[in-house]
Design a protein around this motif. Structure first.
Motif, PDB file in Angstrom:
ATOM      1  N   THR A 155       0.845  -1.180   0.000  1.00  0.00           N
ATOM      2  CA  THR A 155       0.000   0.000   0.000  1.00  0.00           C
ATOM      3  C   THR A 155       0.883   1.232   0.000  1.00  0.00           C
ATOM      4  OG1 THR A 155      -0.140   0.347   2.392  1.00  0.00           O
ATOM      5  CG2 THR A 155      -1.689  -1.199   1.410  1.00  0.00           C
TER       6      THR A 155
ATOM      7  N   THR B 163      -5.426   3.318  -6.277  1.00  0.00           N
ATOM      8  CA  THR B 163      -5.177   3.290  -4.833  1.00  0.00           C
ATOM      9  C   THR B 163      -5.647   4.569  -4.155  1.00  0.00           C
ATOM     10  OG1 THR B 163      -2.912   4.103  -5.171  1.00  0.00           O
ATOM     11  CG2 THR B 163      -3.231   1.722  -5.068  1.00  0.00           C
TER      12      THR B 163
ATOM     13  N   PRO C  67      -6.951  -0.167  -0.319  1.00  0.00           N
ATOM     14  CA  PRO C  67      -6.594  -1.594  -0.293  1.00  0.00           C
ATOM     15  C   PRO C  67      -6.146  -2.153  -1.639  1.00  0.00           C
ATOM     16  CG  PRO C  67      -8.559  -1.217   1.011  1.00  0.00           C
ATOM     17  CD  PRO C  67      -8.276   0.072   0.286  1.00  0.00           C
TER      18      PRO C  67
ATOM     19  N   GLY D  24      -2.671  -3.681  -2.505  1.00  0.00           N
ATOM     20  CA  GLY D  24      -2.303  -5.073  -2.308  1.00  0.00           C
ATOM     21  C   GLY D  24      -2.128  -5.841  -3.596  1.00  0.00           C
TER      22      GLY D  24
ATOM     23  N   TRP E  21      -0.226  -9.471   6.126  1.00  0.00           N
ATOM     24  CA  TRP E  21      -1.460  -8.710   6.361  1.00  0.00           C
ATOM     25  C   TRP E  21      -1.700  -8.484   7.847  1.00  0.00           C
ATOM     26  CZ3 TRP E  21      -5.930 -10.231   8.973  1.00  0.00           C
ATOM     27  CH2 TRP E  21      -7.016  -9.350   8.888  1.00  0.00           C
TER      28      TRP E  21
ATOM     29  N   TRP F  32     -12.409  -2.704   4.723  1.00  0.00           N
ATOM     30  CA  TRP F  32     -11.246  -2.368   3.919  1.00  0.00           C
ATOM     31  C   TRP F  32     -10.089  -3.320   4.235  1.00  0.00           C
ATOM     32  CZ3 TRP F  32      -9.510   3.102   2.238  1.00  0.00           C
ATOM     33  CH2 TRP F  32     -10.502   3.668   1.431  1.00  0.00           C
TER      34      TRP F  32
ATOM     35  N   TYR G 204      -8.340  -5.798   1.634  1.00  0.00           N
ATOM     36  CA  TYR G 204      -6.888  -5.762   1.457  1.00  0.00           C
ATOM     37  C   TYR G 204      -6.303  -7.173   1.560  1.00  0.00           C
ATOM     38  CZ  TYR G 204      -2.093  -4.012   2.146  1.00  0.00           C
ATOM     39  OH  TYR G 204      -0.745  -3.748   2.020  1.00  0.00           O
TER      40      TYR G 204
END
Length: 225
Positions: A2, A68, A73, A76, A161, A177, A181
């Protein structure tokens, strides 16, 4: 992964038995766990080379900036790029620890060369390396086809993550979100890990530099058929 905040990690920034391309159900004898000098040299080389490459990966996010900006997200989508040292080392060396070591070295080199995420780069390197190790361990380090590398990429995405969603500025996102992601990161890891690493490993094997590794011997065996 991100670009939502400069405080995020590099992961959020602007094998194991079968021959690549062979059926994923096929396996070979369990790999030797004892490390040779050449195993260490190749793992370190992959880590150092990819650490230098990592410095330029932030530019890969520029083409998707409009996306983005509207939906953070979506960063990713490129998550799988950051797993390449671990996936490639795991695919070639096929010993426990190779993936983790290569990813940590790459993170360290990136950090020492002035990577924008500083010491947190090492956290992402640890998370991603452990994820790939977990994925390869599920196949006892005996498979190296698309399935094994895809699973390794998915595991790396999931562990990274956890760190990003609850340890970086992404923690401010709403849960929907965060889950989006996660899903995007997993897809990226599943697709990019085999898509990039299998062809690269095959290319290296054709040069003969990997003849001391299973992937090199598998190439030689195919040529004899």
């Amino acid at each position: 992964m991100t670009q939502h905040d400069s405080a995020t990690t590099r992961g959020a920034a602007p094998g194991t038995g079968t021959a690549p391309g062979a059926a994923d159900g096929a396996t070979t004898a369990p790999p030797r766990r004892t490390w040779r000098t050449i195993d260490l040299l190749v793992t370190v080389t992959i880590g150092v080379a990819m650490g230098v490459v990592f410095l330029g990966l932030s530019y890969a996010y520029y083409p998707i900036e409009p996306l983005t900006a509207a939906f953070a997200p979506a960063s990713g989508l490129l998550a799988g790029l950051w797993f390449l040292p671990a996936i490639l080392a795991g695919l070639i060396v096929r010993k426990p620890g190779a993936a983790l070591l290569a990813e940590l070295i790459a993170a360290f080199v990136e950090m020492m060369l002035g990577g924008q995420w500083g010491w947190t780069t090492m956290i992402s390197g640890l998370a991603q390396g452990l994820g790939v190790e977990l994925g390869l361990a599920l196949f006892a380090y005996r498979r190296s086809g698309v399935l094994a590398l895809a699973v390794a990429g998915a595991c790396a995405s999931a562990i990274e993550w956890v760190y990003e969603a609850f340890g970086t500025s992404a923690m401010e996102w709403a849960m929907d979100w965060k889950l989006a992601y996660l899903a995007i990161m997993v897809v990226s890891g599943v697709v990019l890990s085999p898509l990039l690493c299998l062809p690269l490993a095959r290319l290296l094997a054709r040069t003969g530099v990997l003849d001391a590794f299973p992937i090199g011997r598998e190439r030689a065996a195919r040529e004899l058929v």
